[in-house]
Design an enzyme around this catalytic site. Structure first.
Site, short mmCIF file in Angstrom:
data_model
loop_
_atom_site.label_atom_id
_atom_site.label_comp_id
_atom_site.label_asym_id
_atom_site.label_seq_id
_atom_site.Cartn_x
_atom_site.Cartn_y
_atom_site.Cartn_z
N ASN A 96 2.12 4.66 7.46
CA ASN A 96 1.65 3.45 6.82
C ASN A 96 2.29 2.18 7.38
OD1 ASN A 96 0.62 1.76 4.40
ND2 ASN A 96 2.84 1.60 4.20
N ASP A 108 13.33 3.32 10.26
CA ASP A 108 12.79 2.21 11.04
C ASP A 108 11.96 2.84 12.16
OD1 ASP A 108 12.23 0.14 12.78
OD2 ASP A 108 14.28 -0.65 12.81
N TYR A 166 -3.44 -7.18 16.67
CA TYR A 166 -3.55 -6.25 15.54
C TYR A 166 -4.73 -5.29 15.69
CZ TYR A 166 -3.84 -4.49 10.76
OH TYR A 166 -3.92 -3.68 9.65
N LEU A 204 0.82 -1.22 0.00
CA LEU A 204 0.00 0.00 0.00
C LEU A 204 0.85 1.26 0.00
CD1 LEU A 204 -2.80 -1.00 2.53
CD2 LEU A 204 -3.14 -0.42 0.12
N THR A 220 -1.64 -7.92 0.65
CA THR A 220 -0.28 -7.43 0.87
C THR A 220 0.49 -8.47 1.68
OG1 THR A 220 -0.77 -6.33 2.97
CG2 THR A 220 -1.13 -5.04 0.96
N LYS A 248 -4.66 -1.09 16.30
CA LYS A 248 -5.28 -0.13 15.40
C LYS A 248 -6.37 0.69 16.09
CE LYS A 248 -2.81 -0.93 11.72
NZ LYS A 248 -1.88 0.10 11.18
#
Length: 235
Positions: A79, A53, A160, A13, A193, A164
């Site tokens: 991103n 990084d 995850y 992405l 991805t 988020k």
């Protein structure tokens, strides 16, 4: 000329977002943990490369100094992200969740985002039209994940989506703190991805749509929101 930095942009992405924003006239910095991969990606696109990084303070500060010396920054696209998976690309559910796994996910997805944003805030505050786009996920939505019968409800992972959700809260609080900036979280959709082992049903072209759109909003655009390609998402 609008100058944009995209973290984790040597593939997926981030790479597609860079391609689209370059076509729209932006000067784009490809932020990449791997310096050589970032350089190759930048050469393919006609962008600039910077080793970055998000988990390393020295790396982030060096990137900020370089981009400041080269003229500053208008748009930051956070991103870079990870989703830890087990063997055969299986999502790690609650029964197998460890503190170390959770910590590692948050180190990139949350602490890394904050580290980069903090380092580049002085540059963004000098811009006439500063924008921050935080790449989140539909799995961040408490409303979405708690609605039975939906794909989000069926997702068993913990680290995850929790990371988020934290990104969304960080987005809201930054937007309140810096009302002159446009700071939003976006949901690209389930895009194929490396992050998900290329299991997503969308292409990167489709997934990048909302990122590119929100990276180009003007001073009268929304801020402190959560969006996908169709519009506003529930928290």
């Amino acid at each position: 000329m609008t100058t944009t930095l995209i973290t984790g942009a040597n593939k997926g992405l981030g790479f597609e977002t860079a391609r689209r924003l370059l076509a729209a006239g932006h000067t784009v910095w490809i932020g990449s943990r791997d310096e050589e991969r970032g350089r190759r990606a930048a050469e393919r696109l006609g962008a600039r490369a910077v080793q970055l990084d998000v988990t390393d303070e020295t790396s982030v500060q060096a990137a900020a100094k370089l981009i400041e010396a080269e003229g500053g920054l208008d748009v930051l696209v956070n991103n870079a992200g990870i989703e830890a998976r087990a063997a055969q690309n299986a999502v790690i559910g609650a029964a197998d969740l460890t503190a170390d796994l959770m910590r590692g996910t948050f180190e990139t997805n949350v602490f890394g985002l904050v580290r980069v944003t903090h380092a580049f805030l002085p540059l963004l505050r000098r811009s006439a039209a500063p924008v921050v786009v935080n790449v989140s996920s539909g799995l961040a939505s408490l409303a979405g994940v708690s609605t039975p019968g939906t794909p989000k409800h069926a997702y068993p992972g913990v680290a995850y989506p929790a990371s988020k959700t934290a990104v969304n809260m960080v987005t809201v609080q930054y937007a309140k703190a810096f009302p002159a900036m446009r700071i939003n979280a976006v949901e690209p959709g389930y895009t194929a991805t490396d992050l998900n082992g290329n299991t997503g049903h969308q292409t990167v072209e489709q997934g990048a749509e909302i990122i590119v759109r929100m990276a180009q909003i003007g001073p009268d655009g929304p801020t402190g929101g959560f969006f996908d390609a169709e519009g506003v998402l529930p928290w």
